[in-house]
Design a protein around this motif. Structure first.
Motif, mmCIF file in Angstrom:
data_model
loop_
_atom_site.group_PDB
_atom_site.id
_atom_site.type_symbol
_atom_site.label_atom_id
_atom_site.label_comp_id
_atom_site.label_asym_id
_atom_site.label_seq_id
_atom_site.Cartn_x
_atom_site.Cartn_y
_atom_site.Cartn_z
ATOM 1 N N MET A 78 -39.759 -41.681 92.067
ATOM 2 C CA MET A 78 -38.928 -42.851 91.758
ATOM 3 C C MET A 78 -39.532 -43.648 90.602
ATOM 4 O O MET A 78 -38.808 -44.130 89.717
ATOM 5 N N LEU A 79 -40.848 -43.770 90.648
ATOM 6 C CA LEU A 79 -41.540 -44.506 89.588
ATOM 7 C C LEU A 79 -41.332 -43.801 88.242
ATOM 8 O O LEU A 79 -41.047 -44.445 87.223
ATOM 9 N N SER A 80 -41.437 -42.475 88.269
ATOM 10 C CA SER A 80 -41.246 -41.702 87.042
ATOM 11 C C SER A 80 -39.836 -41.913 86.496
ATOM 12 O O SER A 80 -39.647 -42.116 85.286
ATOM 13 N N ALA A 81 -38.870 -41.857 87.399
ATOM 14 C CA ALA A 81 -37.464 -42.047 86.994
ATOM 15 C C ALA A 81 -37.276 -43.434 86.408
ATOM 16 O O ALA A 81 -36.585 -43.609 85.389
ATOM 17 N N THR A 82 -37.913 -44.417 87.048
ATOM 18 C CA THR A 82 -37.776 -45.804 86.587
ATOM 19 C C THR A 82 -38.365 -45.960 85.188
ATOM 20 O O THR A 82 -37.744 -46.564 84.304
ATOM 21 N N ILE A 83 -39.553 -45.398 85.002
ATOM 22 C CA ILE A 83 -40.201 -45.497 83.689
ATOM 23 C C ILE A 83 -39.323 -44.826 82.623
ATOM 24 O O ILE A 83 -39.063 -45.383 81.556
ATOM 25 N N LEU A 84 -38.850 -43.633 82.978
ATOM 26 C CA LEU A 84 -38.039 -42.862 82.046
ATOM 27 C C LEU A 84 -36.776 -43.630 81.648
ATOM 28 O O LEU A 84 -36.475 -43.796 80.455
ATOM 29 N N PHE A 85 -36.060 -44.127 82.648
ATOM 30 C CA PHE A 85 -34.788 -44.815 82.361
ATOM 31 C C PHE A 85 -35.024 -46.117 81.585
ATOM 32 O O PHE A 85 -34.246 -46.468 80.690
ATOM 33 N N SER A 86 -36.092 -46.825 81.936
ATOM 34 C CA SER A 86 -36.394 -48.101 81.262
ATOM 35 C C SER A 86 -36.676 -47.846 79.783
ATOM 36 O O SER A 86 -36.140 -48.530 78.897
ATOM 37 N N ILE A 87 -37.533 -46.851 79.553
ATOM 38 C CA ILE A 87 -37.933 -46.580 78.166
ATOM 39 C C ILE A 87 -36.746 -46.036 77.360
ATOM 40 O O ILE A 87 -36.526 -46.448 76.217
ATOM 41 N N VAL A 88 -35.978 -45.166 77.988
ATOM 42 C CA VAL A 88 -34.813 -44.585 77.286
ATOM 43 C C VAL A 88 -33.841 -45.694 76.877
ATOM 44 O O VAL A 88 -33.356 -45.741 75.754
ATOM 45 N N TRP A 89 -33.568 -46.619 77.804
ATOM 46 C CA TRP A 89 -32.630 -47.705 77.452
ATOM 47 C C TRP A 89 -33.228 -48.605 76.369
ATOM 48 O O TRP A 89 -32.554 -48.952 75.387
ATOM 49 N N SER A 90 -34.491 -48.970 76.576
ATOM 50 C CA SER A 90 -35.120 -49.905 75.634
ATOM 51 C C SER A 90 -35.149 -49.299 74.224
ATOM 52 O O SER A 90 -34.824 -49.979 73.239
ATOM 53 N N ALA A 91 -35.536 -48.049 74.136
ATOM 54 C CA ALA A 91 -35.589 -47.403 72.820
ATOM 55 C C ALA A 91 -34.184 -47.157 72.303
ATOM 56 O O ALA A 91 -33.876 -47.408 71.119
#
Lengths: 188, 460
Positions: A78-91
């Motif tokens: 879940m943490l990995s998914a959260t990091i991935l989605f956060s960074i993808v949106w932010s970038a």
């Protein structure tokens, strides 16, 4: 490009605000909390079918390793998914086609869909780990209410982590696409 | 290529090691196995004793020796051969007539039994031996000398007063003693032609009536002794006399030990007792120490298996059988499945499976109680060791039902007689069988019939 990296950096800061709790929790679960620890007691009382386990002659702490290992894996995913989605949106927010005032608001729909997909993935992860036919035998020890608590708490927690991350990580010109992000000070 | 062969070799070694681990047997330390002999097995010593034959001399028996045209006289034929059948069972045979008293009959005069004159008395009625039928007298003798085999030939036409109070005690007390000594009572009921009078049929107003129109009537050969002698007499009669399809006969074995054998003792239990278990993953069946059968396998949560025992393997043929079975169960579980790390814990489940019995035998619905009760549950990924003792708890009453069609109650006797029956029934027969079953109930001891173990991993 520098703005993209800056966004990723802010996003990571947003993640860290409450994300450290999950890292700590995962670490504790990997090591294995003590039999008298609050975490073990909480699991025994609220998550696990302790009375049924006791009927077999066991206390939860004696066989808690598998359960904590399973939850640690779930939290890591879940943490990995959260990091991935956060960074993808932010970038990705830097590449939104916002060429006129007020156009950012249109991308609110995109953000909602993106966030919905993220929440759905969180839910799928939790279902994969905690369902009856889970690849982890420890899932069988959980009571239905315990499963619901774990799913609910993790969804709320990781959503919050993601929200904080995209709140501060979204490109300044695209902030109107994220709920309440336009309320942030302009110099942030 | 070399690398591939080396990898394959390593994988093969790992697989074979895993198999060895799964087949390993490790029992909980506190497990104790106690296989006992059944009492029926203990009591048969194989020796030939004396045989004592008692013929009911009451006047109602006379009708059996008079031929009824067109009907088979099984009585005369059987009595003719009884001497030879008795000699097959015992070393010496002694004959007696019983009625008011017991009167010895010399071997040379045994042929008289099938003559009407044997049942007639020319003297005063009070002096005659044919006015009553004190069946308790041969029972008393059997109690005093339980080593012999006793054959009693009678119409078993017992009045109400013979089946209550002190008279009943005179009947049940010796029977109880006989059964306690491991002996059994076989009742062979034979429908024979009848041409005579049935006396002392009770009527509702008190007193009694006679009936002369009966053409058939059952008589009974009661055998007291070892089960194997009883069975031998029964099979001799079957082979020699009950060969026609129309021959009507019934058999009941009243015994304190209707259990044929402990199934472990003779290794009767096999993988076939649990249908389709041999198809389970990792299945293995073996006997530990030659007495304890163990089923080892892997199973999923939808474990729906039954352990079945055939009646013929368990129950003495012709006996009233067993009406109730109980289980003594223990379940251990371990989160570690390998023997090296095994940590058996005894569960608190007191009732794990259910047991039912029917005409075919008995069936254990394995883990039925656990799956039916929401608070109980077995968990995936654990190894379980289920140990069960199956006990015969209460004797059955099958013989009561078998003989019911030949029985008439005292209260119905008058009405039955007035219906002019061709086939006459026996007064209070069901009552007598019930009394005998009650006596065997008193002497019945809870018997361990089977013990087995299931050692399994619960997988997805």
């Amino acid at each position: 490009m520098i703005n993209v990296f800056r966004s990723i950096f802010y996003s990571l800061i947003g993640l860290t605000l409450i994300g450290w709790v999950s890292v700590l929790l995962i670490s504790v679960m990997w090591v294995g909390p003590g039999p008298d620890s609050a975490l073990t007691q909480y699991f025994a009382n609220s998550i696990i079918v302790s009375e049924r386990l006791e009927a077999l002659g066991f206390e939860f702490y004696e066989i808690s390793n598998n359960t904590f290992e399973m939850v640690a894996h779930m939290l890591t995913a879940m943490l990995s998914a959260t990091i991935l989605f956060s960074i993808v949106w932010s970038a990705g927010s830097h590449y939104l086609n916002i060429d006129a005032p007020g156009k950012a608001k249109i991308y609110f729909i995109h953000w909602i869909i993106f966030t919905g997909i993220f929440v759905a993935i969180l839910f799928i992860i939790s279902y994969f780990f905690l369902r009856q036919a889970s690849p982890y035998d420890a899932a069988d020890l959980m009571k239905t209410s315990g499963r619901s608590i774990l799913v609910l708490l993790s969804l709320i927690y990781f959503f919050l982590m993601y929200y904080l991350s995209v709140l501060v990580g979204t490109a300044r010109f695209a902030r109107s696409s994220v709920l309440f992000a336009n309320k942030l000070p302009g110099n942030l | 290529m070399k690398k591939f062969i080396a990898n394959s070799f390593i994988i093969l070694i790992l697989i074979s090691f895993t198999n060895l681990q799964s087949k390993e047997f490790c029992s909980p330390d506190e497990l104790s196995v106690n296989i006992t002999e059944t009492s029926s097995a203990k009591n048969s010593n194989g020796e030939k004793g004396n045989v004592f034959v008692y013929f009911d001399q009451s006047l109602s028996m006379k009708g059996y020796v008079n031929d009824q045209p067109g009907l088979k006289n099984v009585y005369v034929n059987v009595i003719d051969d009884l001497q030879q059948i008795a000699e097959n069972v015992g070393s010496s045979t002694y004959y007696h007539a019983f009625g008011k008293d017991i009167i010895p009959i010399k071997g040379s005069k045994i042929a008289k039994v099938i003559k009407p004159s044997f049942y007639e008395c020319k003297g005063a009625a009070s002096e005659c031996n044919n006015q009553e039928s004190k069946i308790e007298l041969p029972f008393k003798i059997a109690k005093a000398n339980p080593d012999g085999t006793y054959i009693i030939v009678t119409d078993l036409f017992l009045s109400d007063k013979q089946l209550v109070g002190g008279t009943l005690k005179q009947l049940t007390k010796p029977l109880k003693s006989i059964l306690k000594k491991g002996k059994s009572i076989g009742i062979i009921g034979v429908m024979s032609s009848f041409n005579g009078t049935v006396y002392d049929i009770p009527i509702k107003d008190g007193g009694s009536m006679n009936y002369t129109d009966a053409k058939m009537r059952p008589y009974y050969i009661i055998v007291i002794g070892d089960q194997k002698h009883i069975n031998r007499i029964k099979s001799n009669l079957e082979e020699q006399h009950f060969t026609d399809p129309e021959d009507e006969y019934k058999f009941a074995l009243i015994t304190s030990s209707p259990i044929l054998q402990n199934l472990n003792k003779n290794q009767i239990i096999s993988e076939k007792n649990i249908p389709k278990i041999d198809k389970a993953e990792g299945f293995k069946f073996k006997y530990v120490d030659d007495v304890l059968p163990i089923y080892q396998f892997n199973t999923g949560k939808k474990f729906n298996k039954k352990f079945r025992i055939k009646k013929d393997d368990l129950i003495v043929k012709g006996s009233s059988g067993v009406s109730e079975y109980t289980l003594k169960e223990s379940l251990w579980s371990s989160p570690e499945v390998k023997c090296k790390k095994i940590d058996w814990r005894k569960s608190k489940f007191d009732s794990i499976s259910t047991v039912t019995s029917n005409e075919d035998g008995l069936t254990l619905n394995l883990f039925k109680n656990i799956s039916d009760r929401k608070k109980l549950k077995l968990f995936l990924g654990m190894r379980y060791f289920y140990f069960v003792d199956v006990y015969a708890e209460k004797p059955g009453t099958a013989s009561e039902k078998d003989f019911a069609e030949w029985s008439v109650r005292s209260s119905d006797a008058e009405g039955f007689t007035q219906s002019n029956p061709v086939k006459f029934k026996t007064l209070n027969l069901t009552k007598i069988i019930k009394i005998l079953n009650a006596v065997s109930n008193d002497t019945f001891e809870k018997t361990l019939v089977a013990t087995f173990v299931m050692d399994f991993n619960l997988l997805k």
